[in-house]
Write a protein that holds these residues in place. Sequence first.
Motif, PDB file in Angstrom:
ATOM      1  N   UNK A 129      29.500   8.252   0.323  1.00  0.00           N
ATOM      2  CA  UNK A 129      30.305   9.185   0.663  1.00  0.00           C
ATOM      3  C   UNK A 129      29.523  10.433   1.146  1.00  0.00           C
ATOM      4  N   UNK A 130      28.529  10.850   0.443  1.00  0.00           N
ATOM      5  CA  UNK A 130      27.869  12.020   0.783  1.00  0.00           C
ATOM      6  C   UNK A 130      27.095  11.896   2.162  1.00  0.00           C
ATOM      7  N   UNK A 131      26.565  10.575   2.339  1.00  0.00           N
ATOM      8  CA  UNK A 131      25.703  10.356   3.360  1.00  0.00           C
ATOM      9  C   UNK A 131      26.753  10.571   4.841  1.00  0.00           C
ATOM     10  N   UNK A 132      27.918   9.905   4.593  1.00  0.00           N
ATOM     11  CA  UNK A 132      29.028   9.943   5.726  1.00  0.00           C
ATOM     12  C   UNK A 132      29.326  11.447   5.801  1.00  0.00           C
ATOM     13  N   UNK A 133      29.808  12.071   4.847  1.00  0.00           N
ATOM     14  CA  UNK A 133      30.206  13.689   5.123  1.00  0.00           C
ATOM     15  C   UNK A 133      29.240  14.356   5.635  1.00  0.00           C
ATOM     16  N   UNK A 134      27.826  14.111   5.446  1.00  0.00           N
ATOM     17  CA  UNK A 134      26.644  14.984   5.779  1.00  0.00           C
ATOM     18  C   UNK A 134      26.380  14.745   7.191  1.00  0.00           C
ATOM     19  N   UNK A 135      26.728  13.494   7.588  1.00  0.00           N
ATOM     20  CA  UNK A 135      26.700  12.930   9.138  1.00  0.00           C
ATOM     21  C   UNK A 135      27.813  13.324  10.244  1.00  0.00           C
ATOM     22  N   UNK A 136      29.025  14.008   9.516  1.00  0.00           N
ATOM     23  CA  UNK A 136      29.958  14.435  10.299  1.00  0.00           C
ATOM     24  C   UNK A 136      31.279  13.471  10.198  1.00  0.00           C
ATOM     25  N   UNK A 137      31.436  12.544   9.255  1.00  0.00           N
ATOM     26  CA  UNK A 137      32.544  11.738   9.033  1.00  0.00           C
ATOM     27  C   UNK A 137      33.339  12.074   8.139  1.00  0.00           C
ATOM     28  N   UNK A 138      34.725  11.882   8.125  1.00  0.00           N
ATOM     29  CA  UNK A 138      35.794  12.146   7.149  1.00  0.00           C
ATOM     30  C   UNK A 138      36.220  10.674   6.879  1.00  0.00           C
ATOM     31  N   UNK A 139      36.023  10.627   5.444  1.00  0.00           N
ATOM     32  CA  UNK A 139      36.536   9.296   4.738  1.00  0.00           C
ATOM     33  C   UNK A 139      38.049   9.370   4.648  1.00  0.00           C
ATOM     34  N   UNK A 140      38.688   8.300   5.147  1.00  0.00           N
ATOM     35  CA  UNK A 140      40.172   8.178   5.198  1.00  0.00           C
ATOM     36  C   UNK A 140      40.726   7.151   4.165  1.00  0.00           C
ATOM     37  N   UNK A 141      39.761   6.231   3.819  1.00  0.00           N
ATOM     38  CA  UNK A 141      40.142   5.259   2.927  1.00  0.00           C
ATOM     39  C   UNK A 141      38.891   4.616   2.444  1.00  0.00           C
ATOM     40  N   UNK A 142      39.020   3.979   1.142  1.00  0.00           N
ATOM     41  CA  UNK A 142      37.760   3.603   0.429  1.00  0.00           C
ATOM     42  C   UNK A 142      38.412   2.577  -0.539  1.00  0.00           C
ATOM     43  N   UNK A 143      37.726   1.477  -0.849  1.00  0.00           N
ATOM     44  CA  UNK A 143      37.806   0.488  -2.064  1.00  0.00           C
ATOM     45  C   UNK A 143      36.698  -0.094  -2.424  1.00  0.00           C
ATOM     46  N   UNK A 144      36.795  -0.543  -3.638  1.00  0.00           N
ATOM     47  CA  UNK A 144      35.501  -1.402  -4.174  1.00  0.00           C
ATOM     48  C   UNK A 144      36.253  -2.662  -4.530  1.00  0.00           C
TER      49      UNK A 144
END
Length: 178
Positions: A129-144
């Motif tokens: 999540x942090x890597x994505x946010x730091x590289x300019x991405x907004x997380x819209x959905x996630x699952x495990x």
Amino acid sequence: MYENTYPNKRFKHTLKFLQKHISTSESILDLGVKNPFSEIMTAEGYQIENTTGEDLDNNRTAIENSSTEVVTAFEIFEHLLSPYEVLKSIQANKIVISVPLNLWFASAYRSKTDMRDRHYHEFEDWQLDWLLEKTGWIIKDREKWTNPINKIGIRPLLRQFTPRYYIVYAEKAINSKS
């Protein structure tokens, strides 16, 4: 539908998540060489192209020159030394990424015969999540999800309820620079 062609629960779950967020009319660059899952995506009507096996840590030309609308990376980022640079170089506005999660009771995967088949990273969900946010991405959905195995022992028991895979759908932030 493809019951016999899915090698495991991971492919079924990944396809369901992909279908939830990505239309078959959107073009996809799938990071990694053609593989059983990219063949499943094609059979499901997705228009995909794969990278050719180049070392994405050193050569991101295929990513930088791609005009696809979506990039997928299924169990790829754990093999990279610098997923940050790969994420920054993506030109598409949507990504779907899955990674194996770090399991406290099992060490990171490392093939003894294939130097390329090793996990440099096994993420915790917050790290991706942090890597994505730091590289300019907004997380819209996630699952495990878990990956139980049919063996006897403490680790197989722990795999019954400990999530092993994490999948994320994200979109590029509007003010993100490539």
